[in-house]
Write a protein that holds these residues in place. Structure first.
Motif, PDB file in Angstrom:
ATOM      1  N   VAL A  27       0.847  -1.186   0.000  1.00  0.00           N
ATOM      2  CA  VAL A  27       0.000   0.000   0.000  1.00  0.00           C
ATOM      3  C   VAL A  27       0.884   1.238   0.000  1.00  0.00           C
ATOM      4  N   ARG A  28       0.363   2.306  -0.563  1.00  0.00           N
ATOM      5  CA  ARG A  28       1.094   3.572  -0.628  1.00  0.00           C
ATOM      6  C   ARG A  28       1.078   4.251   0.726  1.00  0.00           C
ATOM      7  N   ALA A  29       2.267   4.672   1.185  1.00  0.00           N
ATOM      8  CA  ALA A  29       2.399   5.416   2.439  1.00  0.00           C
ATOM      9  C   ALA A  29       3.304   6.604   2.170  1.00  0.00           C
ATOM     10  N   GLY A  30       2.705   7.768   1.928  1.00  0.00           N
ATOM     11  CA  GLY A  30       3.497   8.924   1.545  1.00  0.00           C
ATOM     12  C   GLY A  30       4.100   8.703   0.175  1.00  0.00           C
ATOM     13  N   GLN A  31       5.435   8.818   0.076  1.00  0.00           N
ATOM     14  CA  GLN A  31       6.113   8.604  -1.186  1.00  0.00           C
ATOM     15  C   GLN A  31       6.614   7.170  -1.333  1.00  0.00           C
ATOM     16  N   ALA A  32       6.368   6.343  -0.338  1.00  0.00           N
ATOM     17  CA  ALA A  32       6.877   4.975  -0.351  1.00  0.00           C
ATOM     18  C   ALA A  32       5.734   3.975  -0.376  1.00  0.00           C
ATOM     19  N   GLU A  33       6.099   2.714  -0.504  1.00  0.00           N
ATOM     20  CA  GLU A  33       5.136   1.622  -0.402  1.00  0.00           C
ATOM     21  C   GLU A  33       5.539   0.732   0.763  1.00  0.00           C
TER      22      GLU A  33
ATOM     23  N   PRO B  51      -4.837  -1.141   7.217  1.00  0.00           N
ATOM     24  CA  PRO B  51      -4.304  -0.035   6.418  1.00  0.00           C
ATOM     25  C   PRO B  51      -5.332   0.432   5.390  1.00  0.00           C
ATOM     26  N   PRO B  52      -5.183   1.635   4.869  1.00  0.00           N
ATOM     27  CA  PRO B  52      -6.163   2.152   3.889  1.00  0.00           C
ATOM     28  C   PRO B  52      -6.145   1.350   2.597  1.00  0.00           C
ATOM     29  N   ILE B  53      -7.173   0.562   2.367  1.00  0.00           N
ATOM     30  CA  ILE B  53      -7.193  -0.330   1.212  1.00  0.00           C
ATOM     31  C   ILE B  53      -7.233   0.436  -0.110  1.00  0.00           C
ATOM     32  N   ALA B  54      -7.743   1.670  -0.094  1.00  0.00           N
ATOM     33  CA  ALA B  54      -7.802   2.461  -1.326  1.00  0.00           C
ATOM     34  C   ALA B  54      -6.407   2.796  -1.840  1.00  0.00           C
ATOM     35  N   LYS B  55      -5.387   2.651  -0.982  1.00  0.00           N
ATOM     36  CA  LYS B  55      -4.018   2.965  -1.379  1.00  0.00           C
ATOM     37  C   LYS B  55      -3.221   1.731  -1.760  1.00  0.00           C
ATOM     38  N   ALA B  56      -3.900   0.616  -1.996  1.00  0.00           N
ATOM     39  CA  ALA B  56      -3.212  -0.608  -2.399  1.00  0.00           C
ATOM     40  C   ALA B  56      -2.560  -0.433  -3.761  1.00  0.00           C
ATOM     41  N   THR B  57      -1.341  -0.959  -3.901  1.00  0.00           N
ATOM     42  CA  THR B  57      -0.588  -0.766  -5.148  1.00  0.00           C
ATOM     43  C   THR B  57      -0.261  -2.063  -5.877  1.00  0.00           C
TER      44      THR B  57
ATOM     45  N   VAL C 238       9.658  -8.811   5.774  1.00  0.00           N
ATOM     46  CA  VAL C 238       8.782  -9.369   4.741  1.00  0.00           C
ATOM     47  C   VAL C 238       9.507  -9.383   3.409  1.00  0.00           C
ATOM     48  N   MET C 239       9.553 -10.549   2.770  1.00  0.00           N
ATOM     49  CA  MET C 239      10.034 -10.644   1.395  1.00  0.00           C
ATOM     50  C   MET C 239       8.831 -10.931   0.507  1.00  0.00           C
TER      51      MET C 239
ATOM     52  N   PRO D 120       4.381  -2.949   3.282  1.00  0.00           N
ATOM     53  CA  PRO D 120       3.571  -4.171   3.341  1.00  0.00           C
ATOM     54  C   PRO D 120       2.226  -3.906   4.023  1.00  0.00           C
ATOM     55  N   PHE D 121       1.228  -4.671   3.608  1.00  0.00           N
ATOM     56  CA  PHE D 121      -0.122  -4.545   4.141  1.00  0.00           C
ATOM     57  C   PHE D 121      -0.224  -5.405   5.402  1.00  0.00           C
ATOM     58  N   VAL D 122      -0.132  -4.774   6.562  1.00  0.00           N
ATOM     59  CA  VAL D 122      -0.176  -5.476   7.841  1.00  0.00           C
ATOM     60  C   VAL D 122      -1.342  -4.947   8.660  1.00  0.00           C
ATOM     61  N   CYS D 123      -2.222  -5.844   9.059  1.00  0.00           N
ATOM     62  CA  CYS D 123      -3.335  -5.490   9.930  1.00  0.00           C
ATOM     63  C   CYS D 123      -2.866  -5.672  11.373  1.00  0.00           C
ATOM     64  N   ARG D 124      -2.762  -4.569  12.101  1.00  0.00           N
ATOM     65  CA  ARG D 124      -2.217  -4.601  13.454  1.00  0.00           C
ATOM     66  C   ARG D 124      -3.260  -5.070  14.453  1.00  0.00           C
ATOM     67  N   ASN D 125      -2.827  -5.930  15.341  1.00  0.00           N
ATOM     68  CA  ASN D 125      -3.687  -6.472  16.385  1.00  0.00           C
ATOM     69  C   ASN D 125      -3.806  -5.458  17.515  1.00  0.00           C
TER      70      ASN D 125
END
Length: 528
Positions: free
Chosen positions: A363-369, A389-395, A414-415, A371-376
């Motif tokens: 997902v896009r975070a500012g100028q970077a991408e 994380p904001p799903i609309a920003k998925a890349t 994460v690899m 990993p999509f991690v749902c925090r507990n």
């Protein structure tokens, strides 16, 4: 072979911390080190569909094997003149390089790989599942013996090395003989004949599917083998069919009718299918829960809490909506590439002692991408709850993605192995502000050498066995999610706790190892 747990990727550890992803003081942060780690060039142009990590040469580093689909037209391999074969990458002090080993570098439709000590000699062998169709590139599954860090093909005349619709590979000792067996999922589009291969010793296998009581037809994309009913033996869950089979204790299985029913859910449409499945104790009650992701547009995930044993069955309760995970991913990226879900893992990324859920998506975070991690967030209110994380920003989405501590700093990295030529595979190092941690490895003698199937529980000091003192519960495994193999280490976040007690129950009830007053922030090796 003696292994040491070294601090590696040293040059990368010193990289500056990435900015927080979300406006949240406890947010996760990752750093893309793909180029610095030497991964960009050898993975360029691959249509990757499998990835496994493991220390094949005993130097403490995690090496990589990446498998690909090699049956597409040449123009599909962006950045390469044509199909790129599978590749074995060796980690040398933080930088990956091509091993130049010819045996594992073959062309196929690879859709599953694991590093596992299949002959109990102390090093990791390699098993590769290939997804062969009736037409096109048909390559049998392959098995490679590790001989001093180099792989020798021992596939010939081996029952585990057949042409099939191979997908995810689940590794466990299903019959308790101390040898690791292979469960290979086969999807519904290639016949759905998931196979259980019994290890008979000396890297030889036999097809034990029927003898073990599993159905002849069992379509699967993901496969996991945790102990779900607490009897000390590995059970079997196959995602796509979403069917659950419980060990009977004599090397056979019976379907848990109520368990299978409780893990079903209606599809969104004809193309919607369950894909990757992962297990872990997300609510810290000592039982293994299950998360499943859908290979669909739009994509979803489903969280099932283990509700315990009822009669002869174990049942699950879906809490997806209540846990804040009821989302639907956008179907396309801005570049018009399809967005799906495939691989998923449960791991504690911020070391707060509450396992998070990672889906192999960026997902896009500012100028970077990132990993999509749902925090507990369970610790903040007592009820199972996750921050998405904001799903609309998925890349992008990725078919495979080992989660492991690649730089040995106690934080899970994460690899991500990429399917799209336009999108590079990536290695993200975790740079989150994190709590204490403990990694536990088990060396077996009567049980398998890797300790796979050992259930490890951490407790507050002096309180072993008390449910209200449980800090975490994990089962040692190397296969989770989809098409991915990872390291046989149980990683725990401990939050503020700097000392804990450890209890490790060996598989098939072969004994319990206990250690008290264990200091945090280390790898603990337990020997049977």
């Amino acid at each position: 072979m003696t292994r040491t747990y070294l601090v590696t990727l040293a040059a990368l550890v010193a990289l500056p911390a990435a900015p927080a992803i979300w406006a949240d003081e406890a947010a996760l942060a990752f750093k893309d080190v793909t180029a610095a780690a030497g991964l960009a060039a050898p993975l360029r142009g691959m249509m990757s569909h499998a990835a496994a990590c493991g220390d094949i040469d005993g130097d403490g580093d995690l090496d990589l094997y990446v498998g690909a689909f090699c049956d597409r037209p040449a123009e599909k391999y962006v950045g390469a003149p044509g199909p790129v074969p599978n590749v074995l990458l060796i980690n040398d002090a933080g930088r990956f390089g091509d091993s130049h080993q010819k045996a594992p570098a073959f062309k196929a439709r690879t859709s599953g790989a694991v590093f596992a000590d299949l002959d109990n000699d102390g090093d990791l062998d390699l098993y590769v599942a290939n997804n062969s169709k009736r037409k096109g590139l048909r390559v049998a599954n392959r098995l490679f013996e590790n001989v001093d860090g180099r792989f020798r093909d021992v596939s010939a005349h081996n029952a585990a090395c057949i042409v099939m619709g191979g997908r995810s590979v689940a590794v466990s000792d299903f019959d308790g003989d101390g040898l690791l067996d292979l469960l290979v999922a086969a999807d519904k589009w290639t016949g759905g004949r998931t196979r259980l291969f019994r290890n008979t010793g000396k890297l030889a296998f036999e097809d034990a599917t029927a003898k073990a009581g599993l159905p002849e037809t069992l379509p699967g994309l993901g496969a996991i083998t945790p102990d779900l009913n607490g009897d000390g033996r590995p059970d079997i869950f196959v995602a796509q069919a979403n069917r659950l089979f419980l060990s009977t204790g004599d090397g056979t299985y019976r379907e848990s009718a109520a368990g299978s029913r409780s893990l079903q859910y209606p599809p969104l449409g004809r193309e919607d299918t369950p894909c990757g499945a992962a297990f872990g104790d997300v609510n810290r009650d000592g039982r293994m829960d299950i998360v499943i992701v859908d290979h669909n547009q739009p994509a979803r995930q489903h969280l099932f809490l283990n509700a315990g044993v009822r009669g002869q069955d174990v049942v699950f309760r879906e809490v997806t909506k209540a846990a804040g995970l009821e989302y639907r991913f956008p179907s396309w990226t801005p570049e018009k590439l399809h967005l799906k879900h495939a691989h998923v893992e449960i791991a504690d990324f911020d070391n707060d002692a509450w396992p998070d859920i990672a889906v192999a998506v960026t997902v896009r975070a500012g100028q970077a991408e990132q990993p999509f991690v749902c925090r507990n967030l369970t610790s903040q209110g007592g009820k199972v709850r996750f921050h998405v994380p904001p799903i609309a920003k998925a890349t992008a989405y990725f078919p495979a993605g080992p989660v492991a501590d690649f730089d040995r700093d106690g934080r899970m990295d994460v690899m991500l192995a990429s399917w799209f030529g336009q999108i590079p595979s990536r290695l993200y190092l975790n740079r989150s502000k994190a709590g204490h941690w403990l990694a536990v490895r088990v060396v077996g003698k009567t049980v398998n050498r890797m300790g796979i199937g050992t259930k490890v529980k951490l407790y507050r000091p002096g309180q072993i066995g008390r449910a209200d003192a449980l800090l975490g519960c994990r089962e040692i495994h190397i296969s989770n999610g989809f098409c991915t193999g990872t390291e046989a280490v149980a990683h725990f976040g401990l939050g503020a706790a700097s000392v804990c007690d450890v209890e490790a129950a060996l598989p098939h009830n072969k004994g319990v190892i206990r250690k008290t007053g264990v200091k945090a922030d280390q790898l603990l090796t337990l020997t049977e």
